[in-house]
Motif scaffolding. Structure first.
Motif, PDB file in Angstrom:
ATOM      1  N   VAL A 160      55.470  36.579  38.913  1.00 35.99           N
ATOM      2  CA  VAL A 160      54.930  35.332  39.459  1.00 35.99           C
ATOM      3  C   VAL A 160      53.873  34.769  38.508  1.00 35.99           C
ATOM      4  CG1 VAL A 160      53.593  34.301  41.359  1.00 35.99           C
ATOM      5  CG2 VAL A 160      55.389  35.966  41.862  1.00 35.99           C
ATOM      6  N   ASN A 161      53.950  33.483  38.249  1.00 38.07           N
ATOM      7  CA  ASN A 161      52.972  32.803  37.408  1.00 38.07           C
ATOM      8  C   ASN A 161      51.670  32.656  38.197  1.00 38.07           C
ATOM      9  OD1 ASN A 161      51.464  31.193  35.747  1.00 38.07           O
ATOM     10  ND2 ASN A 161      52.907  29.480  35.686  1.00 38.07           N
ATOM     11  N   ARG A 162      50.643  33.411  37.813  1.00 40.40           N
ATOM     12  CA  ARG A 162      49.376  33.436  38.555  1.00 40.40           C
ATOM     13  C   ARG A 162      48.281  32.626  37.857  1.00 40.40           C
ATOM     14  NH1 ARG A 162      47.576  38.250  37.853  1.00 40.40           N
ATOM     15  NH2 ARG A 162      49.247  39.128  36.575  1.00 40.40           N
ATOM     16  N   ASP A 163      48.669  31.781  36.933  1.00 40.81           N
ATOM     17  CA  ASP A 163      47.692  31.004  36.167  1.00 40.81           C
ATOM     18  C   ASP A 163      47.255  29.754  36.940  1.00 40.81           C
ATOM     19  OD1 ASP A 163      46.463  30.501  33.341  1.00 40.81           O
ATOM     20  OD2 ASP A 163      47.359  28.590  33.952  1.00 40.81           O
ATOM     21  N   VAL A 164      45.948  29.599  37.109  1.00 41.68           N
ATOM     22  CA  VAL A 164      45.381  28.405  37.744  1.00 41.68           C
ATOM     23  C   VAL A 164      44.282  27.870  36.827  1.00 41.68           C
ATOM     24  CG1 VAL A 164      44.138  27.470  39.730  1.00 41.68           C
ATOM     25  CG2 VAL A 164      45.874  29.242  40.071  1.00 41.68           C
ATOM     26  N   LEU A 165      44.578  26.762  36.167  1.00 41.57           N
ATOM     27  CA  LEU A 165      43.626  26.129  35.257  1.00 41.57           C
ATOM     28  C   LEU A 165      43.093  27.120  34.219  1.00 41.57           C
ATOM     29  CD1 LEU A 165      41.607  23.988  37.844  1.00 41.57           C
ATOM     30  CD2 LEU A 165      43.532  23.275  36.410  1.00 41.57           C
ATOM     31  N   GLY A 166      44.001  27.926  33.702  1.00 38.14           N
ATOM     32  CA  GLY A 166      43.639  28.867  32.656  1.00 38.14           C
ATOM     33  C   GLY A 166      43.098  30.195  33.150  1.00 38.14           C
ATOM     34  N   TYR A 167      42.948  30.357  34.488  1.00 35.73           N
ATOM     35  CA  TYR A 167      42.450  31.620  35.048  1.00 35.73           C
ATOM     36  C   TYR A 167      43.603  32.376  35.693  1.00 35.73           C
ATOM     37  CZ  TYR A 167      39.953  34.905  38.059  1.00 35.73           C
ATOM     38  OH  TYR A 167      39.507  36.040  38.681  1.00 35.73           O
ATOM     39  N   ALA A 168      43.774  33.626  35.290  1.00 41.81           N
ATOM     40  CA  ALA A 168      44.833  34.459  35.868  1.00 41.81           C
ATOM     41  C   ALA A 168      44.344  35.057  37.182  1.00 41.81           C
ATOM     42  CB  ALA A 168      45.214  35.575  34.898  1.00 41.81           C
ATOM     43  N   VAL A 169      44.879  34.573  38.281  1.00 42.39           N
ATOM     44  CA  VAL A 169      44.479  35.063  39.609  1.00 42.39           C
ATOM     45  C   VAL A 169      44.865  36.538  39.733  1.00 42.39           C
ATOM     46  CG1 VAL A 169      44.792  34.826  42.099  1.00 42.39           C
ATOM     47  CG2 VAL A 169      44.786  32.785  40.627  1.00 42.39           C
ATOM     48  N   PRO A 170      43.923  37.432  40.053  1.00 42.90           N
ATOM     49  CA  PRO A 170      44.265  38.850  40.201  1.00 42.90           C
ATOM     50  C   PRO A 170      45.321  39.063  41.273  1.00 42.90           C
ATOM     51  CG  PRO A 170      41.886  38.569  40.082  1.00 42.90           C
ATOM     52  CD  PRO A 170      42.476  37.191  40.195  1.00 42.90           C
ATOM     53  N   THR A 171      46.272  39.924  40.991  1.00 42.67           N
ATOM     54  CA  THR A 171      47.358  40.192  41.942  1.00 42.67           C
ATOM     55  C   THR A 171      46.824  40.661  43.285  1.00 42.67           C
ATOM     56  OG1 THR A 171      48.803  40.792  40.102  1.00 42.67           O
ATOM     57  CG2 THR A 171      49.466  41.517  42.292  1.00 42.67           C
ATOM     58  N   ALA A 172      45.772  41.460  43.265  1.00 39.76           N
ATOM     59  CA  ALA A 172      45.219  42.002  44.513  1.00 39.76           C
ATOM     60  C   ALA A 172      44.783  40.903  45.471  1.00 39.76           C
ATOM     61  CB  ALA A 172      44.049  42.930  44.207  1.00 39.76           C
ATOM     62  N   MET A 173      44.383  39.749  44.955  1.00 44.95           N
ATOM     63  CA  MET A 173      43.905  38.673  45.818  1.00 44.95           C
ATOM     64  C   MET A 173      44.976  38.164  46.772  1.00 44.95           C
ATOM     65  SD  MET A 173      41.383  36.303  43.503  1.00 44.95           S
ATOM     66  CE  MET A 173      39.844  36.931  42.814  1.00 44.95           C
ATOM     67  N   PHE A 174      46.232  38.316  46.402  1.00 48.04           N
ATOM     68  CA  PHE A 174      47.312  37.831  47.262  1.00 48.04           C
ATOM     69  C   PHE A 174      47.366  38.582  48.590  1.00 48.04           C
ATOM     70  CE2 PHE A 174      48.482  36.107  43.230  1.00 48.04           C
ATOM     71  CZ  PHE A 174      49.219  34.972  43.483  1.00 48.04           C
ATOM     72  N   GLN A 175      46.741  39.775  48.638  1.00 50.20           N
ATOM     73  CA  GLN A 175      46.727  40.535  49.885  1.00 50.20           C
ATOM     74  C   GLN A 175      45.894  39.837  50.961  1.00 50.20           C
ATOM     75  OE1 GLN A 175      48.499  43.559  50.363  1.00 50.20           O
ATOM     76  NE2 GLN A 175      49.404  42.880  48.447  1.00 50.20           N
ATOM     77  N   SER A 176      45.062  38.888  50.571  1.00 49.44           N
ATOM     78  CA  SER A 176      44.244  38.160  51.547  1.00 49.44           C
ATOM     79  C   SER A 176      45.058  37.137  52.329  1.00 49.44           C
ATOM     80  CB  SER A 176      43.089  37.439  50.846  1.00 49.44           C
ATOM     81  OG  SER A 176      42.176  38.355  50.300  1.00 49.44           O
ATOM     82  N   ILE A 177      46.170  36.700  51.769  1.00 48.49           N
ATOM     83  CA  ILE A 177      46.958  35.630  52.398  1.00 48.49           C
ATOM     84  C   ILE A 177      47.455  36.056  53.764  1.00 48.49           C
ATOM     85  CG2 ILE A 177      49.046  34.226  52.196  1.00 48.49           C
ATOM     86  CD1 ILE A 177      48.691  34.483  49.119  1.00 48.49           C
TER      87      ILE A 177
END
Length: 491
Positions: free
Chosen positions: A299-316
């Motif tokens: 999955v492309n996790r890039d947001v404005l040049g920042y790579a969103v940590p995979t672990a953060m998706f667990q918050s969804i």
């Protein structure tokens, strides 16, 4: 403010502890599968086996933790010891890069701590109220909401710290959170003076030639060692089998002791609901294992040049549960018309249908990855949110039915059996399912390239499997509806 309408002061210390416990537990859990594969270089099969064993055993140890609290420790002391063990376990986990022994030991300590904490924090809350106190439901709702806050924040905070600093710092943050919760809780000691304390008489008595306190000390030392051995030798499945056999034997005894036809019908309903809950959670628990690795790899996790940590998706998932739960509580008013059993199966069908829809979105995401190399992040977020929404129609419905059973003195036992099957066994099956995504090939440099087609196959199979469950539940729902109409009954 009317004192009777306000909550006891003690509840706010329990709520603070609950927030930090969820922060600690779900912060570490969001990192674990990624740590095993990316840092310790476990192959997927080994990582899935250890992850599912850990997630399974945390649902088994609360049975023993509840027994110890009832007989010897009291809920308050059990909760404090459990919180301390979990904090220590997270600290030991940070040292696991030195030796695998620290990895297994740390998980074992957390499992033991979770057993003492999870089964007793709700019981401690219950001690704050008289049986007929109208504030009780509000107190438990507050505790539930607090847990969701912790599980939303934890993956974001721990994921960020891990990516910016180190894995050890990510786990240390989880430990610090648990220590903070414990300190806050202990600062409110005076508000818990009326709750049940340690049974000093029993603690100082002698059993089998040793004081009970000595036996407890032996248990505190040997239990983590035994669970460490289960992780190391991959024997956790045998512990699950033994616990399941005992649980089913107890369930059979309860069924035989049922005195009326209605009681037996209620038990049959609970058994069937537990079966579908087991399948639902075997699918849903992919979120912490195969889905997490899919996000990390495809999955492309890039947001404005920042790579969103995979672990953060667990918050969804947790955010969707809380947000949709608030919306449902506001919109849906439980009416008094219609047969309750029919409504229960309608909710189960909706929950399983949403789970199927969530995995259908993930299947589309995986196809997108196969075609373009990476999938889009919004599609992933949508799929996880739908899966989180689905949870609101499974556990709350099943637990509500269990608490309505009219057989005296079995509600707690049935709850434990339900958690054993829909928690421990479901997590083990989730590991078996996740392992089907572990296919890959080594390239010329020796690195392994995991197959996106394996994820497509598994996500698609779960989509159809959940849809098949919907079909089975709809058949039951239709049968119940026709039976009610034939009798001319409206409850």
């Amino acid at each position: 403010m009317n004192k009777q309408s306000s909550q006891p002061r003690a509840i706010y210390y329990i709520v603070a502890l609950q927030i930090w416990e969820y922060f600690s537990f779900y912060g570490m859990r969001a990192l674990l599968i990624l740590y095993l594969t990316n840092q310790l270089k476990f192959d997927d099969t080994h990582a899935y086996a250890l992850f599912s064993a850990y997630c399974s055993l945390v649902y088994v140890t609360p049975i023993l933790g509840g027994y110890l609290a009832d007989k010897v420790l009291g809920n308050r002391m059990a909760v404090m010891i459990g919180a301390l063990l979990m904090a220590l376990g997270h600290l030991v986990l940070g040292a696991s890069e030195i030796s695998p022994a620290f990895l297994y030991l740390s998980l074992a300590i957390i499992v033991c701590g979770y057993g003492l904490f999870k089964s007793n924090v709700s019981c401690l809350l219950g001690e704050l109220y008289a049986t007929d106190d109208p504030r009780r439901d509000g107190g438990f709702s507050l505790l539930y909401a607090a847990g969701n806050v912790g599980s939303i924040v934890a993956p974001i905070a721990c994921g960020y710290v891990q990516q910016e600093y180190s894995w050890a710092m990510g786990f240390a943050l989880a430990a610090i959170g648990m220590f903070a919760g414990l300190i806050i809780f202990m600062s409110g000691k005076r508000h818990f003076a009326h709750t049940t304390g340690v049974n000093k008489e029993l603690l100082c008595s002698t059993k089998l030639m040793m004081p009970v306190w000595a036996w407890l000390l032996v248990l505190l030392i040997t239990a983590p060692m035994l669970i460490t051995l289960l992780f190391w030798k991959e024997w956790a499945v045998y512990a699950l089998i033994a616990a399941t056999v005992v649980g089913l034997a107890v369930l059979l005894r309860i069924y035989r002791q049922a005195e009326t036809h209605e009681q037996r019908k209620s038990l049959q309903l609970i058994v069937v609901m537990t079966f579908f809950s087991l399948l639902f959670w075997a699918f849903a628990q992919q979120g912490g294992s195969s889905i997490s690795l899919y996000i990390d790899r495809f999955v492309n996790r890039d947001v404005l040049g920042y790579a969103v940590p995979t672990a953060m998706f667990q918050s969804i998932n947790a955010f969707a549960v809380m947000l949709c739960g608030i919306v449902l509580a506001w919109l849906v008013k439980e009416g008094v018309s219609g047969n309750r059993t029919v409504r229960l199966w309608g909710k189960f069908a909706l929950g399983l249908g949403l789970m199927s829809a969530g995995f259908c979105i993930l299947t589309l995401s995986a196809h997108w990855s196969a075609a373009h190399g990476q999938s889009s992040m919004p599609l992933m977020v949508l799929g996880l949110a739908v899966m989180g929404f689905a949870e609101l129609f499974i556990d709350p419905v099943a637990m509500s039915q269990i608490t309505r059973i009219t057989i005296p003195g079995v509600t707690g036992v049935l709850t434990g059996i339900y958690m054993l099957l829909s928690g421990a066994i479901a997590n083990y099956l989730a590991g078996v399912i996740a392992d089907q995504t572990s296919q890959g090939e080594f390239d010329a440099s020796g690195a392994i390239n995991y197959s996106i087609n394996a994820y497509i196959d598994v996500f698609s199979a779960i989509t159809w499997g959940a849809l098949a469950c919907v079909g089975a539940v709809l058949v039951i729902w239709l049968y119940q509806t026709l039976k009610v109409r034939a009798r001319g009954v409206t409850a």
